[in-house]
Design an enzyme around this catalytic site. Sequence first.
Site, PDB file in Angstrom:
ATOM      1  N   LYS A  72       8.595   3.070   0.441  1.00  0.00           N
ATOM      2  CA  LYS A  72       9.523   2.738  -0.501  1.00  0.00           C
ATOM      3  C   LYS A  72      10.011   3.712  -1.264  1.00  0.00           C
ATOM      4  O   LYS A  72      11.205   3.633  -1.322  1.00  0.00           O
ATOM      5  CB  LYS A  72       8.896   1.686  -1.199  1.00  0.00           C
ATOM      6  CG  LYS A  72       8.515   0.520  -0.708  1.00  0.00           C
ATOM      7  CD  LYS A  72       7.857  -0.609  -1.733  1.00  0.00           C
ATOM      8  CE  LYS A  72       7.516  -2.008  -0.921  1.00  0.00           C
ATOM      9  NZ  LYS A  72       7.262  -3.350  -1.976  1.00  0.00           N
ATOM     10  N   ASP A 109      12.003  -6.733  -4.895  1.00  0.00           N
ATOM     11  CA  ASP A 109      10.546  -7.134  -5.437  1.00  0.00           C
ATOM     12  C   ASP A 109      10.402  -7.779  -6.728  1.00  0.00           C
ATOM     13  O   ASP A 109       9.772  -8.672  -7.022  1.00  0.00           O
ATOM     14  CB  ASP A 109       9.520  -5.896  -5.204  1.00  0.00           C
ATOM     15  CG  ASP A 109       9.184  -5.537  -4.050  1.00  0.00           C
ATOM     16  OD1 ASP A 109       9.273  -6.468  -2.979  1.00  0.00           O
ATOM     17  OD2 ASP A 109       8.573  -4.377  -3.633  1.00  0.00           O
TER      18      ASP A 109
END
Length: 285
Positions: A72, A109
Site C-alpha cells: 500500500k 479504507d
Amino acid sequence: MSRITGTTRVAGVIGRPVAHSLSPLIHNAWIDAAGLDAVYLALSPSGDWLGPFINGCRGGLVAGLNVTLPFKTHALELADRASERAWRAGAANLLLFGEDDQIAADNTDGLGLIAAFAAQAPGFDIVGQIVTVLGAGGAARGAAAALVGAGAAVVRLVNRTRERAEQIGEVLGDRIQVFGWDQLPAAFDGAAALINSTSLGLEGGEPLTLSLDGLPAAAVVMDMVYRPLRTPLLIAAAASGHTIVDGLEMLIGQARPSFEALFGQPPPVEVDVRALALAGPGAAA
Ligand code: NAP
C-alpha cells in the site's frame, strides 16, 4: 462471469500473499449481477517487480487495481497523483490507470471503516468523541485520518513502537495522542470506541490479549482483523455487552467505492456479498 472478450474491462487486487483475498469474490459477484463485461483478478507480483508491473498497467489496459499488504505505501509512491485521503493515510488501496497514461492513487479504507460503524453500530455518532486505536501501522494511520476527518475530537494511538504513532501525530495534527501498551487504562478512559488495527488476533498468528476493564460500557469495539470473523477481542467485547463491528464489514465498505471507481457505477444493491464472503471458498468465518 459469462465470457471474456476483447473488450472485457480488467481490474484486480495486488498483494503478497493474495490468494486468501475476498475481493475477487465480492467484485465478481457485483460484476455478474450488474451484467458488466468485466473481470476482477487476484495478482501477486514479487516485491522487486512491483514498480515495473504497475508501470506496465499504464495506458488504460487495466482499469485499476486494489492494493493490499504489503504494497500500500509503495503503491502511493508509484502514482502520479493522489487523493487527499490517500496522502493523509500515507497509503493507497486503489490505483486507477487513465487513458492519459497517468496513475491516480486513492484510499477507500477509511470510507470502509466509517461505513462499517454505520452498518453495525448505527447509533454511534463519532463527532466530538474519543476513539482509541490499537496499532500505528498503515491501517491505523488510514483509520486515524478517517476518524479525524469524520469529526472525532481525539484519536488515541496505542502502539508497541511509540515513534510510529508519533509520526502519525506529526502528519495528522494535535487531535492524535500517543500511548504505550502499559498505559491502556488511560487510553480507555472516556473512549467511545476501541478499534484493533494491529495484526494481532489474525488466524494462526499471535493473539491479542488485553483486558477490556476500564473501557466505558457504551464503547463500540471494532476489529479490523476478519479472519476469524469473530476474533477473541470481539467475542470478549460482545460478552461484556459492547456493540461490536467486524473487519469484514470494513472490507466490504472499502470495496463499494472501489467498485464504483473501477467500473463507473455503484455496485448492485441486491447482492448480499457479506453472505457470499461468509459461505464461499476461503470464507471469512
Ligand atoms: P502493518 O502496517 O504491518 O502494522 C501492524 C501493526 O500491528 C503495527 O502497529 C505493529 O506494531 C502491530 N503489531 C504487530 N505485531 C505486534 C506484536 N507482536 N505486539 C504488538 N503490536 C504488534 O499492518 P497494517 O496494514 O496496519 O494492517 C494491520 C491489520 O489490519 C492487518 O491484520 C490487516 O489485515 C488489517 N486490515 C483490515 C482491513 C479491512 O478492510 N478489514 C483493512 C486494512 C487492514 P509496531 O508498529 O510496533 O510494529
